[in-house]
Enzyme design. Structure first.
Site, PDB file in Angstrom:
ATOM      1  N   LEU A   9       0.820  -1.232   0.000  1.00  0.00           N
ATOM      2  CA  LEU A   9       0.000   0.000   0.000  1.00  0.00           C
ATOM      3  C   LEU A   9       0.851   1.277   0.000  1.00  0.00           C
ATOM      4  O   LEU A   9       0.310   2.366  -0.024  1.00  0.00           O
ATOM      5  CB  LEU A   9      -1.001   0.004   1.155  1.00  0.00           C
ATOM      6  CG  LEU A   9      -2.063  -1.106   1.136  1.00  0.00           C
ATOM      7  CD1 LEU A   9      -3.169  -0.805   2.145  1.00  0.00           C
ATOM      8  CD2 LEU A   9      -2.660  -1.335  -0.235  1.00  0.00           C
ATOM      9  N   ARG A  10       2.151   1.144   0.073  1.00  0.00           N
ATOM     10  CA  ARG A  10       3.112   2.245  -0.140  1.00  0.00           C
ATOM     11  C   ARG A  10       3.186   3.302   0.952  1.00  0.00           C
ATOM     12  O   ARG A  10       4.147   4.056   0.993  1.00  0.00           O
ATOM     13  CB  ARG A  10       2.861   2.946  -1.492  1.00  0.00           C
ATOM     14  CG  ARG A  10       2.830   2.031  -2.690  1.00  0.00           C
ATOM     15  CD  ARG A  10       4.122   1.276  -2.870  1.00  0.00           C
ATOM     16  NE  ARG A  10       4.169   0.550  -4.131  1.00  0.00           N
ATOM     17  CZ  ARG A  10       4.945  -0.500  -4.324  1.00  0.00           C
ATOM     18  NH1 ARG A  10       5.740  -0.950  -3.367  1.00  0.00           N
ATOM     19  NH2 ARG A  10       4.951  -1.118  -5.481  1.00  0.00           N
ATOM     20  N   ASP A  45       9.672  -9.155   1.577  1.00  0.00           N
ATOM     21  CA  ASP A  45       9.217  -9.172   0.187  1.00  0.00           C
ATOM     22  C   ASP A  45       9.763  -7.997  -0.612  1.00  0.00           C
ATOM     23  O   ASP A  45       9.756  -6.860  -0.166  1.00  0.00           O
ATOM     24  CB  ASP A  45       7.690  -9.165   0.108  1.00  0.00           C
ATOM     25  CG  ASP A  45       7.242  -9.308  -1.328  1.00  0.00           C
ATOM     26  OD1 ASP A  45       7.470 -10.373  -1.902  1.00  0.00           O
ATOM     27  OD2 ASP A  45       6.723  -8.332  -1.905  1.00  0.00           O
ATOM     28  N   ASP A  57      -0.480  -9.546  -4.977  1.00  0.00           N
ATOM     29  CA  ASP A  57       0.786  -8.814  -5.129  1.00  0.00           C
ATOM     30  C   ASP A  57       0.520  -7.429  -5.733  1.00  0.00           C
ATOM     31  O   ASP A  57       1.260  -6.963  -6.609  1.00  0.00           O
ATOM     32  CB  ASP A  57       1.824  -9.587  -5.957  1.00  0.00           C
ATOM     33  CG  ASP A  57       3.244  -9.085  -5.681  1.00  0.00           C
ATOM     34  OD1 ASP A  57       3.402  -8.093  -4.943  1.00  0.00           O
ATOM     35  OD2 ASP A  57       4.201  -9.695  -6.213  1.00  0.00           O
TER      36      ASP A  57
HETATM   37  O1  DOR Z   1       6.816  -6.691  -8.759  1.00  0.00           O
HETATM   38  C1  DOR Z   1       7.106  -6.520  -7.593  1.00  0.00           C
HETATM   39  N1  DOR Z   1       6.857  -5.360  -6.977  1.00  0.00           N
HETATM   40  N2  DOR Z   1       7.699  -7.512  -6.920  1.00  0.00           N
HETATM   41  C2  DOR Z   1       8.167  -7.343  -5.685  1.00  0.00           C
HETATM   42  O2  DOR Z   1       8.706  -8.287  -5.145  1.00  0.00           O
HETATM   43  C3  DOR Z   1       8.077  -6.022  -5.020  1.00  0.00           C
HETATM   44  C4  DOR Z   1       6.978  -5.230  -5.566  1.00  0.00           C
HETATM   45  C5  DOR Z   1       7.014  -3.769  -5.209  1.00  0.00           C
HETATM   46  O3  DOR Z   1       7.123  -3.449  -4.026  1.00  0.00           O
HETATM   47  O4  DOR Z   1       6.865  -2.943  -6.113  1.00  0.00           O
END
Ligand code: DOR
Length: 393
Positions: free
Chosen positions: A42-43, A131, A267
């Site tokens: 969610l940034r 992750d 994801d």
């Molecule tokens: O595509 C991805 N984006 N894979 C990841 O492991 C991290 C994620 C991200 O945080 O943008």
């Protein structure tokens, strides 16, 4: 009020389920518990230009999710009580969505200092993961698995061997292999995020047969597209792990079918419009997921007879709940009414501009999907996702 669907007929009064009867087989509707996503980004804090807790939660709501697990690669990284508290307190009471923060395994996602699993768990951490970045030191991973076992925490692996380029399948499966060896050695428990290659799936299949405590997830892009669908220099198709070969796509579907892959996670990894419109090599990896996940799974797995609807709901609700050890509102007489109403016959074209997520750039732009969550019932409110109206019942 009565809700009639193919699988169930539900009566609710004052937000409580008063009766449940068999459904009407002629109905095109299907009632499911709200979905559980074990993997999203969610940034916030730090990446509010890509997504905020508010925009991410709204996006999840529109995708049919009721519980979402957020990854810790924010800025600052969620490896400390303050950031964890910030996420918990700023995500409360929005669309009745429960946000469950996953904290970092090592501080800053980079050092080898393992975070305080027991302490952070007490403060509300719902799992631990690095992750976005792998743990490549197997001595550290060994300590992590032992510590996770002692504190009984949900542990998620981003398995990547960075001595290979990401496009090479070895980058995933050689990491999966070495991590399975550590699970065997420690008797620990590990959940593999975003599995995408046939070799990894076979290794996980064998490890499960051996009785190791391993679970696995994939994301909709890995059964929707192969690398052959990237027909131009297009950053929208970039994610990590990257899209694989058509054989890998078939293996992902077979892994979902035979239960090697337990769940489908989104994801959801939004970036800015400018970033995703860059050429493939320089665009950041990650695509949005909440608002297309169910339809992609229904279109590509159920309508093609890979999975039954019940098996699909296992991957979206029951298995995630079991793996992460969470309670959710099941549909039962006397319980609070909380469920999705899905229209299995609805066909629509994906338009990024209609998304609630801040990131409206998607590799799915213009493709036709079938099956959509059209309403969400929460207590005595029915949210119509098609017109944004709320009805009180
Ligand atoms: O595509 C991805 N984006 N894979 C990841 O492991 C991290 C994620 C991200 O945080 O943008």
């Amino acid at each position: 009020m009565e809700f009639t669907a193919k699988n169930l007929r539900i009566n609710i009064s004052n937000g409580i389920i008063t009766d449940i009867q068999p459904g009407d087989s002629d109905s095109s509707l299907y009632i499911s518990p709200r979905f559980i996503d074990l993997h999203c980004h969610l940034r916030e804090p730090g990446g509010e230009n890509k997504e905020t807790l508010k925009s991410g939660i709204e996006s999840a709501f529109y995708g049919g999710y009721g519980t979402i697990f957020t990854m810790p690669n924010t800025n600052p990284v969620c490896d400390n009580p303050d950031t964890l508290n910030y996420i918990l307190s700023n995500s409360k009471n929005q669309y009745s969505i429960i946000v469950k923060p996953i904290c970092a395994i090592t501080s800053g996602l980079s050092s080898e200092n393992i975070t305080d699993f027991a302490g952070l768990k007490k403060l509300g951490a719902c799992g631990f993961s690095n992750d976005g970045k792998p743990i490549e030191n197997m001595e550290v991973l060994k300590k992590v698995l032992i510590k996770a076992k002692q504190s009984d925490v949900f542990l998620v692996s981003h398995a990547e061997n960075t001595s290979y380029p990401p496009q090479d399948s070895h980058s995933e499966w050689t990491a999966v292999k070495r991590e399975i060896d550590i699970v065997r050695e420690t008797g620990g428990k590990l959940h593999f995020a975003h599995i995408s290659t046939k070799e990894s799936i076979e290794l996980i299949r064998q490890a499960k047969q051996e009785g190791l405590h391993i679970t696995a997830e994939t994301a909709p892009h890995y059964f929707t597209f192969s690398r052959e669908d990237i027909t131009s220099d297009d950053g929208r198709f970039k994610m990590n792990p990257p899209l694989r070969s058509p054989e890998d796509v078939e293996a992902v579907k077979a892994g979902l079918k035979d239960g090697t892959i337990d769940i489908i996670a989104t994801d959801h990894a939004p970036h800015t419009r400018g970033e995703k419109l860059l050429d493939y090599d320089i665009a950041p990896p990650g695509i949005t997921g909440f608002e297309t996940a169910f339809s992609l799974a229904f279109t590509n797995l159920v309508r093609t007879d890979y999975l039954t609807m019940e098996e699909l709901i296992d991957k979206f609700v029951y298995n995630p709940a079991k793996i992460a050890g969470v309670k959710f509102h099941s549909i039962e007489k006397g319980g609070i009414a909380e469920f999705n109403i899905i229209d299995l016959n609805k066909k629509y074209t994906v338009l990024g501009t209609k998304f609630k997520t801040k990131c409206k750039i998607t590799p799915y732009e213009g493709i036709e999907l079938a099956g959509k969550v059209i309403s969400v019932v929460v207590g005595n409110k029915v949210y119509n996702l098609e017109n944004g109206e709320t009805e009180w019942v």
